[in-house]
Enzyme design. Structure first.
Site, PDB file in Angstrom:
ATOM      1  N   THR A 150       0.858  -1.195   0.000  1.00 40.72           N
ATOM      2  CA  THR A 150       0.000   0.000   0.000  1.00 40.72           C
ATOM      3  C   THR A 150       0.890   1.239   0.000  1.00 40.72           C
ATOM      4  OG1 THR A 150      -1.872  -1.026   1.082  1.00 40.72           O
ATOM      5  CG2 THR A 150      -1.557   1.299   1.549  1.00 40.72           C
TER       6      THR A 150
ATOM      7  N   VAL B 275     -13.152  -4.169   2.542  1.00 34.83           N
ATOM      8  CA  VAL B 275     -12.461  -2.883   2.505  1.00 34.83           C
ATOM      9  C   VAL B 275     -11.626  -2.773   3.771  1.00 34.83           C
ATOM     10  CG1 VAL B 275     -12.730  -0.378   2.469  1.00 34.83           C
ATOM     11  CG2 VAL B 275     -14.334  -1.803   1.180  1.00 34.83           C
TER      12      VAL B 275
ATOM     13  N   THR C  28      -0.162   1.563   6.901  1.00 36.45           N
ATOM     14  CA  THR C  28      -0.089   0.386   6.041  1.00 36.45           C
ATOM     15  C   THR C  28       0.037  -0.852   6.908  1.00 36.45           C
ATOM     16  OG1 THR C  28       1.256  -0.848   4.472  1.00 36.45           O
ATOM     17  CG2 THR C  28       2.385   0.844   5.751  1.00 36.45           C
ATOM     18  N   GLY C  29      -0.781  -1.849   6.623  1.00 38.23           N
ATOM     19  CA  GLY C  29      -0.704  -3.061   7.431  1.00 38.23           C
ATOM     20  C   GLY C  29      -1.998  -3.834   7.331  1.00 38.23           C
TER      21      GLY C  29
ATOM     22  N   ASP D  45      -8.379  -0.444   5.931  1.00 36.91           N
ATOM     23  CA  ASP D  45      -8.267   0.848   6.609  1.00 36.91           C
ATOM     24  C   ASP D  45      -7.957   2.012   5.670  1.00 36.91           C
ATOM     25  OD1 ASP D  45      -5.758  -0.561   6.287  1.00 36.91           O
ATOM     26  OD2 ASP D  45      -4.847   1.172   7.263  1.00 36.91           O
TER      27      ASP D  45
HETATM   28  N1  ASP Z   1      -3.815  -1.658   4.904  1.00 32.99           N
HETATM   29  C1  ASP Z   1      -4.136  -2.221   3.622  1.00 32.99           C
HETATM   30  C2  ASP Z   1      -5.458  -2.937   3.728  1.00 32.99           C
HETATM   31  O1  ASP Z   1      -5.707  -3.587   4.720  1.00 32.99           O
HETATM   32  C3  ASP Z   1      -3.106  -3.170   3.118  1.00 32.99           C
HETATM   33  C4  ASP Z   1      -1.676  -2.664   3.162  1.00 32.99           C
HETATM   34  O2  ASP Z   1      -1.351  -1.770   3.917  1.00 32.99           O
HETATM   35  O3  ASP Z   1      -0.837  -3.188   2.394  1.00 32.99           O
HETATM   36  O4  ASP Z   1      -6.208  -2.906   2.776  1.00 32.99           O
END
Ligand code: ASP
Length: 324
Positions: free
Chosen positions: A190, A219, A240-241, A221
């Protein structure tokens, strides 16, 4: 490397991320490492050029995120992950700190730069968040937005990730061994940016394809204001996470609330949320944060997080792993 970071003698700063996750040194060959850092540098150039000419934090954050969406190496725009049906559903958001205006989209399928659509929602609709077909219909009213076939977002490595995720899922179903609810390590790449402009204003933006093999209109965060993205007049964050945990912890807002209500330093607030609150719930990930003095924090509890920064003194850099 240094470059002028001051316009009108007020400090400006920019911090970006290209996602946190399982990023091992051994698994990233030198060419790929170089290419990722070059893409991060391009995004810093795009965002910082806006700040250096006295442009707005919102323009800078959008420009940096757009550059990352255009790179096939990150899970946003081109190169986004596949959902369970082998398609792409993209999420993005923006927030402008001093006005607290925000825009977000979820599950969009044909907008080349979802961050631009999120901004259009903020600026050209009375709403904050639009989803799916409705977001696409709103995009139809904005001729400045480039549209693409959903397959335009395809990349071979994301298809391989989908095939691996579905094979793991099938194996878990048969053996009952693995926990299908354990999504650790299935997100990746992300992108986000937070900028401080010469007027002292902060803006944040985030864009993602979400999680590989997602279904049921899942969906995370990234488009949720307060979870994946937040900006107020003192502080901005992009996360991101593992998005489910970032929503449950209201990560982006919690970091800025700690700064506003408790007087925590940005670093202390960001560290507490990413290193204690999120893992305490069972989640993982990272965030970038920036305050009105140009302080930058980039905590993550995963093995790596693609990131880059330009500080108020003009110093800049990119990093991937923890120990750099
Ligand atoms: N946070 C993003 C989600 O859960 C994924 C990511 O950060 O790579 O959609």
């Amino acid at each position: 490397m240094t470059s002028p970071a001051h316009a009108n003698d007020r400090p400006t700063a920019l911090v970006i991320h290209g996602g946190a996750g399982v990023i091992e040194r051994d698994a990233l060959d030198a060419g790929e490492d170089r290419a990722i850092r070059a893409d991060l540098d391009r995004a810093l150039d795009a965002g910082h050029a806006v700040l250096a000419r006295g442009g707005s934090a919102l323009d800078a954050a959008e420009a940096a995120v757009r550059a990352l969406e255009e790179s096939p190496r990150f899970n946003a725009g081109k190169g986004a992950v596949f959902n369970a049906e082998g398609r792409h559903e993209l999420d993005a958001s923006v927030m402008e700190g001093h006005t607290r205006r925000a825009g977000a989209v979820a599950g969009v399928t044909t907008v080349r730069n979802p961050v631009r659509l999120a901004r259009a929602v903020m600026e050209h609709s009375p709403h904050v968040m639009l989803i799916g077909d409705g977001a696409e219909a709103f995009a139809d009213t904005r001729p400045e937005l480039d549209r693409v076939d959903n397959r335009w977002f395809d990349t071979d490595h994301r298809r391989e990730q989908l095939e691996q995720a579905q094979a793991r899922e099938a194996a878990a179903r048969h053996s009952g061994a693995a926990d299908p609810a354990d999504l650790k390590g299935t997100y990746f790449g992300t992108v986000g940016a937070v900028a401080l402009d010469a007027h002292g204003h902060i803006a944040a933006a985030t864009s993602t394809g979400g999680m590989t093999n997602k279904r049921w209109g899942r969906v995370g965060d990234s488009p949720v204001i307060g979870a994946g993205t937040w900006a107020d007049d003192r502080c901005g964050v992009s996360g991101t996470g593992w998005g489910e945990f970032f929503i449950r912890a209201a990560v982006a807002h919690d970091i800025c609330a700690r700064v506003a209500y408790r007087g925590d330093s940005l670093q202390a607030a960001a560290d507490e949320v990413l290193m204690n609150v999120v893992p305490g719930l069972g989640g993982d990930g990272g965030a970038i944060a920036l305050d009105a003095d140009g302080n930058i924090a980039m905590p993550f509890n995963t093995s790596g997080m693609y990131r880059g920064w330009v500080k108020p003194d003009g110093s800049r850099g990119t990093a991937i792993f923890r120990e750099e």
